[in-house]
Design a protein around this motif. Sequence first.
Motif, short mmCIF file in Angstrom:
data_model
loop_
_atom_site.label_atom_id
_atom_site.label_comp_id
_atom_site.label_asym_id
_atom_site.label_seq_id
_atom_site.Cartn_x
_atom_site.Cartn_y
_atom_site.Cartn_z
N MET A 146 0.83 -1.21 0.00
CA MET A 146 0.00 0.00 0.00
C MET A 146 0.86 1.26 0.00
O MET A 146 0.55 2.24 -0.69
N ARG A 147 1.97 1.21 0.74
CA ARG A 147 2.84 2.39 0.79
C ARG A 147 3.49 2.66 -0.57
O ARG A 147 3.66 3.82 -0.96
N ILE A 148 3.84 1.62 -1.28
CA ILE A 148 4.42 1.79 -2.62
C ILE A 148 3.41 2.42 -3.56
O ILE A 148 3.72 3.36 -4.31
N LEU A 149 2.17 1.91 -3.51
CA LEU A 149 1.10 2.47 -4.36
C LEU A 149 0.84 3.92 -4.02
O LEU A 149 0.66 4.76 -4.92
N LEU A 150 0.80 4.25 -2.72
CA LEU A 150 0.56 5.63 -2.29
C LEU A 150 1.69 6.55 -2.75
O LEU A 150 1.44 7.67 -3.20
N PHE A 151 2.92 6.08 -2.61
CA PHE A 151 4.06 6.90 -3.02
C PHE A 151 4.01 7.20 -4.51
O PHE A 151 4.18 8.36 -4.93
N ILE A 152 3.76 6.18 -5.32
CA ILE A 152 3.68 6.37 -6.77
C ILE A 152 2.53 7.31 -7.13
O ILE A 152 2.67 8.22 -7.95
N GLY A 153 1.37 7.09 -6.48
CA GLY A 153 0.20 7.91 -6.76
C GLY A 153 0.42 9.37 -6.41
O GLY A 153 0.17 10.27 -7.22
N PHE A 154 0.92 9.63 -5.19
CA PHE A 154 1.16 11.01 -4.76
C PHE A 154 2.26 11.67 -5.59
O PHE A 154 2.17 12.86 -5.89
N LEU A 155 3.29 10.91 -5.94
CA LEU A 155 4.37 11.48 -6.74
C LEU A 155 3.87 11.89 -8.12
O LEU A 155 4.18 13.01 -8.60
N LEU A 156 3.10 11.02 -8.77
CA LEU A 156 2.56 11.34 -10.09
C LEU A 156 1.62 12.55 -10.02
O LEU A 156 1.67 13.44 -10.88
N ILE A 157 0.79 12.58 -9.00
CA ILE A 157 -0.14 13.70 -8.84
C ILE A 157 0.62 15.00 -8.62
O ILE A 157 0.28 16.04 -9.20
N TYR A 158 1.67 14.95 -7.80
CA TYR A 158 2.44 16.17 -7.52
C TYR A 158 3.15 16.67 -8.77
O TYR A 158 3.17 17.88 -9.06
N ILE A 159 3.75 15.75 -9.53
CA ILE A 159 4.43 16.13 -10.78
C ILE A 159 3.44 16.75 -11.75
O ILE A 159 3.71 17.79 -12.38
N MET A 160 2.25 16.13 -11.89
CA MET A 160 1.23 16.66 -12.79
C MET A 160 0.72 18.02 -12.32
O MET A 160 0.41 18.89 -13.12
N THR A 161 0.65 18.19 -11.00
CA THR A 161 0.23 19.49 -10.45
C THR A 161 1.22 20.58 -10.81
O THR A 161 0.84 21.67 -11.25
N MET A 162 2.50 20.28 -10.64
CA MET A 162 3.54 21.25 -10.96
C MET A 162 3.55 21.59 -12.45
O MET A 162 3.58 22.76 -12.85
N LEU A 163 3.51 20.55 -13.29
CA LEU A 163 3.57 20.76 -14.73
C LEU A 163 2.30 21.43 -15.25
O LEU A 163 2.36 22.36 -16.06
N GLY A 164 1.13 20.95 -14.81
CA GLY A 164 -0.14 21.48 -15.32
C GLY A 164 -0.33 22.94 -14.98
O GLY A 164 -0.68 23.75 -15.85
N ASN A 165 -0.09 23.30 -13.72
CA ASN A 165 -0.29 24.70 -13.32
C ASN A 165 0.78 25.61 -13.90
O ASN A 165 0.51 26.76 -14.25
N SER A 166 2.01 25.11 -14.00
CA SER A 166 3.08 25.90 -14.63
C SER A 166 2.77 26.14 -16.10
O SER A 166 2.99 27.25 -16.63
N PHE A 167 2.25 25.11 -16.76
CA PHE A 167 1.86 25.24 -18.17
C PHE A 167 0.79 26.32 -18.34
O PHE A 167 0.88 27.17 -19.23
N LEU A 168 -0.20 26.31 -17.45
CA LEU A 168 -1.29 27.29 -17.57
C LEU A 168 -0.79 28.70 -17.34
O LEU A 168 -1.15 29.64 -18.08
N ILE A 169 0.06 28.89 -16.34
CA ILE A 169 0.61 30.21 -16.05
C ILE A 169 1.45 30.72 -17.22
O ILE A 169 1.30 31.87 -17.66
N CYS A 170 2.33 29.87 -17.75
CA CYS A 170 3.19 30.27 -18.86
C CYS A 170 2.39 30.58 -20.11
O CYS A 170 2.69 31.54 -20.83
N THR A 171 1.34 29.78 -20.37
CA THR A 171 0.51 30.01 -21.56
C THR A 171 -0.18 31.36 -21.49
O THR A 171 -0.23 32.11 -22.48
#
Length: 313
Positions: A23-48
């Motif tokens: 469960m901890r491995i799944l949570l780590f992967i899930g939170f990491l992917l979500i955090y990376i997407m949060t950083m990229l998605g919001n940065s993309f919107l601001i830059c655009t």
Amino acid sequence: MNFGNQTLVNELFFTGFPQSLHMRILLFIGFLLIYIMTMLGNSFLICTVILSPPLHTAMYYFLCNLSFIDLFYSSTSVPKVLFDVFSKQRRISVTGCLTQVYFGLIVGSTECVLLAVMAYDRYIAICFPLYYTVIMSWRTCKYITIIMWSGNIIINVVPPILKPYVFCRGNQVNHFACEILVLLELMCGDISFYKLTIFIGSLFVLFFPFVFIVLSYICIIISVLKINSADGRSKAFSTCASHLTVVCMLYGTNMTTYMGQGKKYSTDIKKYISIIYGVVTPVLNPFIYSLRNNEVKTAFRKILTRYSASRSL
């Protein structure tokens, strides 16, 4: 301030999530992917928005503010959660925990107020289109931003200055991050002052803005229904659909948590509810506003075209 034989707490420990390695491995992967997407998605919107002059309007100015808030909000808790997933002792100093609480409350409450401001922006754009650029001028947007941020800083910082937080009722936090309602159970003495300030603050950053949003959209719906063209009605409603999606997610979870203090907060159900407004909403906002917005997609394609042309020279 005298607490008798009670021992003051200097460190806090999170109970976190289930302890199984799988469960901890799944949570780590899930939170990491979500955090990376949060950083990229919001940065993309601001830059655009910044790189596209056609998007330099009040609507996209506030959208940039929303993306900045989501970047900041997610960063107050998710990196610590990622670090703690495989840690045996998920500890945090009281100073670090309170810092996380202050920034989380300020940024989170500002986002709630900002959504009300964005509803007002849509109300002016649809109901008074000829006066939109005059009413929602850059000067007005800047004043709104200053008032919004300073007001939420005052609401969230002044109460603990008047009565500082002190912990002496254990050091186990039934959560994965520092949430003010969970910390109330560990505070010394009478906590009625804190509960009252949280309730009053919730009225100003949750209840009143939510009522304002509802009233704004009632006016918008009445105005849209008067449009003779079916295409015109569809376009007007589509500009509001994204905003309503975010409002339902953010206000629904926050009002369940902060305006339902009568129920015990430190339960697994409410701990997981906080994932929606603290982790999921920040990653969804840029995708909701960009994938459903033709202007943003067109602007991004133009940026890519300009970049490709410059590389070919």
